[in-house]
Write a protein that holds these residues in place. Sequence first.
Motif, mmCIF file in Angstrom:
data_model
loop_
_atom_site.group_PDB
_atom_site.id
_atom_site.type_symbol
_atom_site.label_atom_id
_atom_site.label_comp_id
_atom_site.label_asym_id
_atom_site.label_seq_id
_atom_site.Cartn_x
_atom_site.Cartn_y
_atom_site.Cartn_z
ATOM 1 N N ILE A 133 23.466 15.823 -27.931
ATOM 2 C CA ILE A 133 24.908 15.296 -28.318
ATOM 3 C C ILE A 133 25.321 14.822 -27.124
ATOM 4 N N CYS A 134 26.153 13.790 -27.304
ATOM 5 C CA CYS A 134 26.932 12.884 -26.202
ATOM 6 C C CYS A 134 28.126 13.153 -26.351
ATOM 7 N N PHE A 135 28.722 13.124 -25.041
ATOM 8 C CA PHE A 135 30.179 13.181 -24.759
ATOM 9 C C PHE A 135 30.564 11.736 -23.993
ATOM 10 N N LYS A 136 31.620 11.037 -24.244
ATOM 11 C CA LYS A 136 31.928 9.873 -23.586
ATOM 12 C C LYS A 136 33.034 9.702 -22.817
ATOM 13 N N GLY A 137 33.172 9.110 -21.863
ATOM 14 C CA GLY A 137 34.224 8.773 -20.939
ATOM 15 C C GLY A 137 34.647 7.359 -20.667
ATOM 16 N N GLU A 138 35.748 6.936 -20.371
ATOM 17 C CA GLU A 138 35.918 5.587 -19.881
ATOM 18 C C GLU A 138 37.215 5.131 -19.136
ATOM 19 N N VAL A 139 37.148 4.409 -18.120
ATOM 20 C CA VAL A 139 38.382 4.092 -17.354
ATOM 21 C C VAL A 139 38.407 2.680 -17.312
ATOM 22 N N ARG A 150 35.901 12.153 -17.101
ATOM 23 C CA ARG A 150 36.617 12.261 -18.725
ATOM 24 C C ARG A 150 35.192 12.758 -19.577
ATOM 25 N N ALA A 151 34.133 12.028 -19.356
ATOM 26 C CA ALA A 151 33.006 12.484 -20.315
ATOM 27 C C ALA A 151 32.682 14.010 -19.938
ATOM 28 N N PHE A 152 32.773 14.316 -18.520
ATOM 29 C CA PHE A 152 32.256 15.918 -18.220
ATOM 30 C C PHE A 152 33.243 16.850 -18.870
ATOM 31 N N ARG A 153 34.450 16.558 -18.734
ATOM 32 C CA ARG A 153 35.668 17.366 -19.324
ATOM 33 C C ARG A 153 35.314 17.670 -20.662
ATOM 34 N N LYS A 154 35.072 16.572 -21.487
ATOM 35 C CA LYS A 154 34.736 16.741 -22.991
ATOM 36 C C LYS A 154 33.585 17.601 -23.094
ATOM 37 N N PHE A 155 32.324 17.356 -22.366
ATOM 38 C CA PHE A 155 31.246 18.376 -22.623
ATOM 39 C C PHE A 155 31.826 19.766 -22.099
ATOM 40 N N ALA A 156 32.433 20.000 -21.217
ATOM 41 C CA ALA A 156 32.959 21.192 -20.507
ATOM 42 C C ALA A 156 33.509 21.971 -21.782
ATOM 43 N N LYS A 157 34.466 21.642 -22.387
ATOM 44 C CA LYS A 157 35.271 22.223 -23.385
ATOM 45 C C LYS A 157 34.256 22.613 -24.610
ATOM 46 N N TRP A 158 33.416 21.648 -24.990
ATOM 47 C CA TRP A 158 32.535 21.949 -25.936
ATOM 48 C C TRP A 158 31.607 23.171 -25.728
ATOM 49 N N TYR A 159 30.865 22.974 -24.298
ATOM 50 C CA TYR A 159 29.990 23.956 -23.952
ATOM 51 C C TYR A 159 30.751 25.335 -23.908
ATOM 52 N N LYS A 160 31.781 25.383 -23.164
ATOM 53 C CA LYS A 160 32.604 26.766 -23.086
ATOM 54 C C LYS A 160 32.950 27.315 -24.400
ATOM 55 N N SER A 161 32.939 26.656 -25.351
ATOM 56 C CA SER A 161 33.302 27.013 -26.653
ATOM 57 C C SER A 161 32.143 27.561 -27.647
#
Length: 196
Positions: A129-135, A182-193
Amino acid sequence: MSFQLKGKVIFFATNNINKFNEARRILSRYKIAVGMIRVKTLEIQSESLEEIAKTSAIHAYKQCGLPLIVEDAGLFVEALSGFPGPYSSYVYKTIGNEGLLELMEKTANRQAKFQSVVAFFSEELDAPICFKGEVAGEITKELRRESYHGFGFDPIFKPANSQKTFAEMSIAEKNKYSHRARAFRKFAKWYKSLKV
Ligand code: IMP
């Protein structure tokens, strides 16, 4: 006496201590403890960061059998039609920051972006499962590093709305802007849930 661990644990397969330290700070905010595991990396040649990250997550999983994440990133320069993009690692190793600045010596358009893909894999899954971030930001005209923080292209990348390059920032500052954060925050929210 029994202890209960509050929060969750994840393993990050990487050989890059800088990436690990950036990720650790983000994940701790979400009460996720992270362990660094060094595995033999497999970076396939592909035009998609997502494909590279997915393949390397499965490859890492096969070596250690633990639920884990990997991360793959790339620098995309607008005036170079997105180069080096998925070939960033090779370009950094070969021509480096100085070579990229030389390539862009006569280029007025300095627009560029970093992308990051975090891929999670564990045995219950058919595919990572992938989580993406961009700047978005720009390539500076010269190397800018103050008491050198960071790694890779950090000394030549200045995110939009900042006066500093990534290499002039602390990890905490870089994490306010970066593709990886940004990618890690998306992952963290999902993983925590996840109910595990
Ligand atoms: P990787 O394949 O994800 O390790 O990264 C590809 C290339 O981009 C490597 O040369 C890294 O040094 C560089 N890179 C990745 N992330 C960053 C970053 O946050 N700052 C600067 N360079 C980076």
